[in-house]
Design a protein around this motif. Structure first.
Motif, PDB file in Angstrom:
ATOM      1  N   VAL A 104      28.943  13.532   9.909  1.00  0.00           N
ATOM      2  CA  VAL A 104      28.771  14.566   8.889  1.00  0.00           C
ATOM      3  C   VAL A 104      27.734  15.589   9.347  1.00  0.00           C
ATOM      4  O   VAL A 104      27.928  16.802   9.197  1.00  0.00           O
ATOM      5  CB  VAL A 104      28.380  13.938   7.526  1.00  0.00           C
ATOM      6  CG1 VAL A 104      27.973  15.004   6.529  1.00  0.00           C
ATOM      7  CG2 VAL A 104      29.537  13.109   6.986  1.00  0.00           C
ATOM      8  N   LYS A 105      26.650  15.120   9.933  1.00  0.00           N
ATOM      9  CA  LYS A 105      25.616  16.027  10.429  1.00  0.00           C
ATOM     10  C   LYS A 105      26.164  16.921  11.541  1.00  0.00           C
ATOM     11  O   LYS A 105      25.894  18.118  11.570  1.00  0.00           O
ATOM     12  CB  LYS A 105      24.419  15.222  10.949  1.00  0.00           C
ATOM     13  CG  LYS A 105      23.274  16.078  11.437  1.00  0.00           C
ATOM     14  CD  LYS A 105      22.110  15.218  11.911  1.00  0.00           C
ATOM     15  CE  LYS A 105      21.006  16.070  12.496  1.00  0.00           C
ATOM     16  NZ  LYS A 105      19.904  15.249  12.995  1.00  0.00           N
TER      17      LYS A 105
ATOM     18  N   ILE B  23      36.521  12.854   6.538  1.00  0.00           N
ATOM     19  CA  ILE B  23      35.243  12.482   7.158  1.00  0.00           C
ATOM     20  C   ILE B  23      34.120  12.612   6.138  1.00  0.00           C
ATOM     21  O   ILE B  23      33.279  11.727   6.008  1.00  0.00           O
ATOM     22  CB  ILE B  23      34.974  13.353   8.398  1.00  0.00           C
ATOM     23  CG1 ILE B  23      35.965  13.013   9.518  1.00  0.00           C
ATOM     24  CG2 ILE B  23      33.526  13.191   8.871  1.00  0.00           C
ATOM     25  CD1 ILE B  23      35.977  14.006  10.664  1.00  0.00           C
ATOM     26  N   LEU B  24      34.110  13.721   5.408  1.00  0.00           N
ATOM     27  CA  LEU B  24      33.032  13.975   4.452  1.00  0.00           C
ATOM     28  C   LEU B  24      32.987  12.977   3.303  1.00  0.00           C
ATOM     29  O   LEU B  24      31.915  12.683   2.780  1.00  0.00           O
ATOM     30  CB  LEU B  24      33.127  15.403   3.908  1.00  0.00           C
ATOM     31  CG  LEU B  24      32.917  16.510   4.931  1.00  0.00           C
ATOM     32  CD1 LEU B  24      33.129  17.880   4.295  1.00  0.00           C
ATOM     33  CD2 LEU B  24      31.532  16.422   5.566  1.00  0.00           C
TER      34      LEU B  24
ATOM     35  N   LEU C  88      29.301  17.834  11.939  1.00  0.00           N
ATOM     36  CA  LEU C  88      30.177  18.811  11.296  1.00  0.00           C
ATOM     37  C   LEU C  88      29.371  19.942  10.673  1.00  0.00           C
ATOM     38  O   LEU C  88      29.705  21.121  10.832  1.00  0.00           O
ATOM     39  CB  LEU C  88      31.024  18.136  10.212  1.00  0.00           C
ATOM     40  CG  LEU C  88      32.318  17.480  10.638  1.00  0.00           C
ATOM     41  CD1 LEU C  88      32.889  16.635   9.508  1.00  0.00           C
ATOM     42  CD2 LEU C  88      33.322  18.520  11.080  1.00  0.00           C
ATOM     43  N   ALA C  89      28.312  19.585   9.972  1.00  0.00           N
ATOM     44  CA  ALA C  89      27.469  20.599   9.334  1.00  0.00           C
ATOM     45  C   ALA C  89      26.858  21.531  10.381  1.00  0.00           C
ATOM     46  O   ALA C  89      26.856  22.758  10.202  1.00  0.00           O
ATOM     47  CB  ALA C  89      26.370  19.934   8.506  1.00  0.00           C
TER      48      ALA C  89
ATOM     49  N   GLU D 146      37.793  16.776   5.436  1.00  0.00           N
ATOM     50  CA  GLU D 146      37.545  16.220   4.104  1.00  0.00           C
ATOM     51  C   GLU D 146      37.468  14.699   4.144  1.00  0.00           C
ATOM     52  O   GLU D 146      36.589  14.095   3.524  1.00  0.00           O
ATOM     53  CB  GLU D 146      38.637  16.660   3.136  1.00  0.00           C
ATOM     54  CG  GLU D 146      38.421  16.127   1.733  1.00  0.00           C
ATOM     55  CD  GLU D 146      39.546  16.503   0.770  1.00  0.00           C
ATOM     56  OE1 GLU D 146      39.438  16.113  -0.404  1.00  0.00           O
ATOM     57  OE2 GLU D 146      40.512  17.166   1.184  1.00  0.00           O
TER      58      GLU D 146
ATOM     59  N   ASN E 219      27.057   9.315   8.692  1.00  0.00           N
ATOM     60  CA  ASN E 219      26.075  10.392   8.616  1.00  0.00           C
ATOM     61  C   ASN E 219      25.963  11.186   9.910  1.00  0.00           C
ATOM     62  O   ASN E 219      25.741  12.396   9.879  1.00  0.00           O
ATOM     63  CB  ASN E 219      24.704   9.843   8.206  1.00  0.00           C
ATOM     64  CG  ASN E 219      24.693   9.380   6.775  1.00  0.00           C
ATOM     65  OD1 ASN E 219      25.416   9.911   5.939  1.00  0.00           O
ATOM     66  ND2 ASN E 219      23.895   8.378   6.482  1.00  0.00           N
TER      67      ASN E 219
ATOM     68  N   MET F 263      29.964   7.124   4.272  1.00  0.00           N
ATOM     69  CA  MET F 263      30.057   8.256   5.186  1.00  0.00           C
ATOM     70  C   MET F 263      29.375   7.932   6.509  1.00  0.00           C
ATOM     71  O   MET F 263      28.383   7.212   6.543  1.00  0.00           O
ATOM     72  CB  MET F 263      29.354   9.474   4.586  1.00  0.00           C
ATOM     73  CG  MET F 263      30.101  10.162   3.496  1.00  0.00           C
ATOM     74  SD  MET F 263      29.328  11.715   3.038  1.00  0.00           S
ATOM     75  CE  MET F 263      27.653  11.230   2.715  1.00  0.00           C
TER      76      MET F 263
END
Length: 137
Positions: free
Chosen positions: A45-46, A97-98, A48-49, A95, A42, A40
């Motif tokens: 992902v961060k 990406i995650l 996106l979150a 999805e 990170n 991933m």
């Protein structure tokens, strides 16, 4: 090897690869045809979150404007709006990406720039033809 043959003290393995700078980090690229399990991203992902969190906060009505939320979070308004934009990605793009199966062309830097809002246009822009064929499976 048999028991009578002693094991060599050193083993040399040659793996052809190249280092590529990606998002300020160095990443190892294997030659075409070599399989490697991607990990991933990170940073992505961060982002996106954070984007989905900020979107949820804005929908809750606790803040009336993005500028107010940006001020409260200590984030530049322009950065927050660009991160919020990535919440408009198609669910299958998010999805991928995650789970770390997105293409190398999807980076936080590329997603911070304007991208197509239509989900099918996003799939064409961000997925290879092979990946597009398997989306219907």
């Amino acid at each position: 090897m048999t028991r009578a043959t002693p094991a060599p003290e050193t083993v040399t393995v040659h793996v052809p690869f190249r280092l590529v700078k990606r998002g300020g980090r160095k990443e190892m690229h294997l030659p075409d045809g070599a399989s490697s399990q991607r990990k991933m991203d990170n940073t992505l992902v961060k982002a996106l979150a954070r984007g989905f969190r900020w979107k949820r906060i804005l929908k809750s009505g606790d803040f009336t404007t993005i500028a107010e939320l940006a001020d409260r979070e200590g984030i530049a308004l322009s950065y927050m709006t660009r991160v919020l934009r990535i919440t408009l990605l198609a669910p299958d793009v998010v999805e991928s990406i995650l789970i770390g199966q997105h293409g190398r062309e999807i980076t936080l830097a590329t997603l911070m720039n304007p991208f197509p809002l239509d989900w099918s246009d996003q799939r064409q822009a961000y997925f290879s033809v092979e990946r597009l064929l398997h989306l219907g499976d």
